[in-house]
Design a protein around this motif. Structure first.
Motif, PDB file in Angstrom:
ATOM      1  N   ASP A 150      64.942  49.935  -2.922  1.00  0.00           N
ATOM      2  CA  ASP A 150      66.142  50.200  -2.128  1.00  0.00           C
ATOM      3  C   ASP A 150      66.243  49.119  -1.067  1.00  0.00           C
ATOM      4  OD1 ASP A 150      68.264  50.944  -0.681  1.00  0.00           O
ATOM      5  OD2 ASP A 150      67.416  52.814   0.098  1.00  0.00           O
TER       6      ASP A 150
ATOM      7  N   ALA B 229      71.782  55.390  -2.445  1.00  0.00           N
ATOM      8  CA  ALA B 229      70.983  54.168  -2.492  1.00  0.00           C
ATOM      9  C   ALA B 229      69.607  54.389  -3.102  1.00  0.00           C
ATOM     10  CB  ALA B 229      70.839  53.601  -1.072  1.00  0.00           C
ATOM     11  N   ASP B 230      69.247  55.670  -3.296  1.00  0.00           N
ATOM     12  CA  ASP B 230      67.920  55.978  -3.841  1.00  0.00           C
ATOM     13  C   ASP B 230      67.910  56.066  -5.361  1.00  0.00           C
ATOM     14  OD1 ASP B 230      66.724  56.219  -1.287  1.00  0.00           O
ATOM     15  OD2 ASP B 230      67.595  58.224  -1.069  1.00  0.00           O
TER      16      ASP B 230
END
Lengths: 361, 361, 361
Positions: free
Chosen positions: B169, B337-338
């Motif tokens: 990330d 975003a993970d």
């Protein structure tokens, strides 16, 4: 174990300037304590809900505390205000916020059930006339009435109740502080211990003293006075809030008119089971001595409390050498001088059991 | 937990000269890694079978590694070759030897079932033309094609998957590396995450950037270029092997012809559950800039990875303050975003469960 | 585990002057060892029964050891003699006192059942004529007969039986002490191990030696002597008491008339499961060499035992890296050279099991 449904001092106001954040362990809970740019104090669990990073590593910005890892921002109420990598903020994007209050230069936190905090006033003792007016901690506010040394904090590697014990049996001062406070007379005190509520007690020592400097200087006694009346009166509120009213006057004199009176605030907050934060101050009544007496108490108390710190840490280490982590179970020999300790520990145990029962219900 | 039936980087070739031995913890196993005088690498369990002394304290001799306590000698296959105090060598006088390979300056070890090692190739990504030719780790061999900074190793006090998370990330770079890589543009990326196999994925970020030195110098961009195309493309193989292809080109230019391209090798090897070895290098494609660009990446990456090290260690410490040792159970808030993190952790969990099932069978 | 019903060396006489007190962990028990102003040694549990403070922080006064916290005084028999804050002394105001003996400069303690101590003599080996007269530890008393280096103590972070093992397999000297004692000849010894009682054994090494200085100087051998007879004979009593009789003589000469003989006392006392106290001395028979030889043994042994300390600590650390805390279960490869170790460990295990059976009964 420690009670959680009560107010603990988490920090001193002067530790946290606007825009500052610190990490402090309170009752085994890591907390991020920060002050917004406009001065508001907030206390959050020190763990970002995203990747569990310590929020105390972050920076205080206009709308909250920004995490140093991926930049999420949390307001003082624990709600998320910004996620830089996406526009939507999920409902579960929040962190536990702890009730916090600021008063007389101390920042208090409520680590337990937040619903109970609103209806519980900050700890304070019943006030009275003259020097007794300071018992609501207004003695911590420097003024014509109070010359204040402190507040200060010592981080002690000992269970907080060992420090409470220490203050509720002042006969230790004859040995631990033989070179600083020098008041062996305490061993021959008139001693009165009385409960003043379910969670309060008063512990009084009155004795004749003849010691020399430096304590004599702290009480502004002439060298020519051969013997004087010395008293130590501790107001305690469970679990770790104390004001020790102490003073001296030439034998037979009037305590307030002729003598010196000092209020020694001592507040213990558990960090973990084996460590605590020890907040203290000395407040000289009527600010006698134009600041010199206050400074003398500052220096003398720092030296003496370093002795206490050593003693408490050696005691804790010895408990651990023997496989125990506290004296809570009272496996020890009980002396007459332990009367206040026994009473106080019973009150604190009752609080803990009450909380456990409430949880189980 | 970590998978054991896979190749991990144990050390870099340059760490172990002929005749040298080091001790290194790999997947909770203490290993003695040594190189014979003729250059062969061997990896043994770091424990003499006699009195359980660490073999890594010993000396490399012609026929093997001699224990420093009673002088037993073990060859690279784990067999005992000499017992100074007696002439017979018992059949059980041997120590576990781990499959080891050396390639492109890296020493790989197989901590799991040795029978499976022979049929498993070393990790590598599918290669292609041009800069993609380096994806088999040939980008680590200095040449006209590659200007290489590293490899280096950082020993990080954090679970290796926290470091993998960090690299999967890259939005963290806007905050953790604000002062080094300075690429906040990553927050507005076109982001594509795709699995390319059961144990591989690619994580792509494309974004416009306008940042100033030093990153601009690393990409050999004129000061006059107002905006450029920046990309970060991570090739990941479970559990901890990565090459991050990154580069930039003036807006609308050709990536290979007009821009700079760098391959950033990042390989994480578990030491214990709470520590790992982080091997890294930066390989500048076509060795542009005559070594100066390579040196710039060396300095800039060292500074940035020290920031990562700090971040990962603080994150690990916070997990431990709260009583958890890893984020494996994904108790955290999951953001968009993970996506790569979630996918990668699932793949690694599947490997671990597969090994557990195979053991139980 | 260690036997408790036996005499252990707790300290050396010279460590504790009149009026001095030290804290020492013996068999997992913290003890306060003090000497009264008139010279009597006493050993108390290092914990005041009142607030469990370490008594070793206190001061030795005329009638006992005064606790540094609230000033209670305990005599050497464990009875309380004074409580400063009250006049009555409760019946339960006492602390465990351990049987203690002082002999030949050593202070022995009995950590187990005190009733058994009175009927158990201090450890000693059967004495004989000449140099064998020192086997009752009278070799520790400096005189014309004995030039004594020591006694000294090393506090080693290793289980005490690892140190016993080390001394019961002197083949390690060829490797661990290659640079100090330099006697590789020990590997080709005539070796005789024999039990001489239920808790005693003798371990003999005889070999030809040709080594150079400094060991040759310790045995007062001319440089011209090409080869000499070297012997190492360890008298061991369970669990950790040893005298190593060692010496050398020109080939075919008379051991006592022509050679040098040294008695090396080695006594191991468990501190915890993972640490011990290692008391040692070298006693040069007939004090040959006018003190120079004694000094040489002092210097040489200090250097060599620092090597042993390193070795034992690395061995202990390796056991812990692999999750074991001792070698007691003999999971290791047993060599011929381990004969004395195996025999000794069996004797010690029998003692421990005997004590456990007696407790259970």
């Amino acid at each position: 174990m420690f009670p959680r449904n009560c107010w603990y001092v988490a920090a001193m106001s002067h530790e946290i300037a606007p825009g500052a954040v610190i990490s402090r362990m309170i009752c085994d809970v890591p907390m991020a304590i920060f002050r917004s740019l406009d001065g508001t104090m907030s206390i959050l669990l020190d763990r970002c809900p995203h990747r569990l990073y310590p929020l105390s590593e972050g920076t205080v910005e206009a709308h909250g505390l920004r995490c140093a890892y991926h930049g999420l921002v949390f307001a003082g109420d624990g709600g998320c205000r910004e996620i830089p990598s996406q526009s939507e903020i999920p409902a579960n994007a929040c962190v536990t916020a702890y009730p916090a209050r600021e008063s007389h230069g101390l920042i208090w936190v409520w680590p337990g059930d937040a619903a109970l905090a609103a209806s519980t006033p900050l700890p304070a003792f019943e006030t009275g006339e003259g020097y007794l007016s300071g018992l609501d901690f207004s003695c911590l506010d420097p003024s014509d009435l109070w010359g204040v040394a402190g507040p200060h904090v010592i981080h002690v590697d000992a269970n907080y109740m060992l420090a409470v014990d220490n203050l509720l049996d002042l006969t230790h001062t004859a040995f631990v502080h033989a070179k600083t406070f020098d008041n062996a007379g305490v061993l021959d005190s008139t001693r009165i211990v009385k409960a003043t509520g379910e969670q309060q007690l008063i512990d009084f020592f009155g004795f004749k003293n003849s010691m020399s400097a430096p304590l004599r200087n702290g009480y502004i006694l002439d060298e020519g006075v051969p013997l004087f009346d010395n008293y130590l009166e501790t107001y305690w509120q469970a679990p770790g809030v104390m004001i020790l009213v102490h003073g001296a006057v030439a034998e037979g004199g009037d305590r307030e008119r002729d003598g010196a009176i000092v209020l020694n605030t001592n507040i213990l907050t558990p960090a973990t089971e084996r460590s605590c934060h020890y907040f203290w101050a000395q407040s000289v009544y009527r600010n006698r001595g134009d600041g010199k007496v206050r400074d003398l108490w500052e220096v003398m108390t720092k030296a003496a409390f370093a002795e206490d710190e050593h003693t408490l840490q050696r005691q804790q280490a010895n408990l651990e050498r023997f496989g125990a982590s506290s004296l809570a179970d009272d496996v020890s020999l009980i002396l007459k001088a332990d009367k206040a300790i026994v009473l106080a520990r019973r009150m604190v145990s009752r609080m803990v059991r009450g909380e456990e029962a409430a949880k189980a219900a």
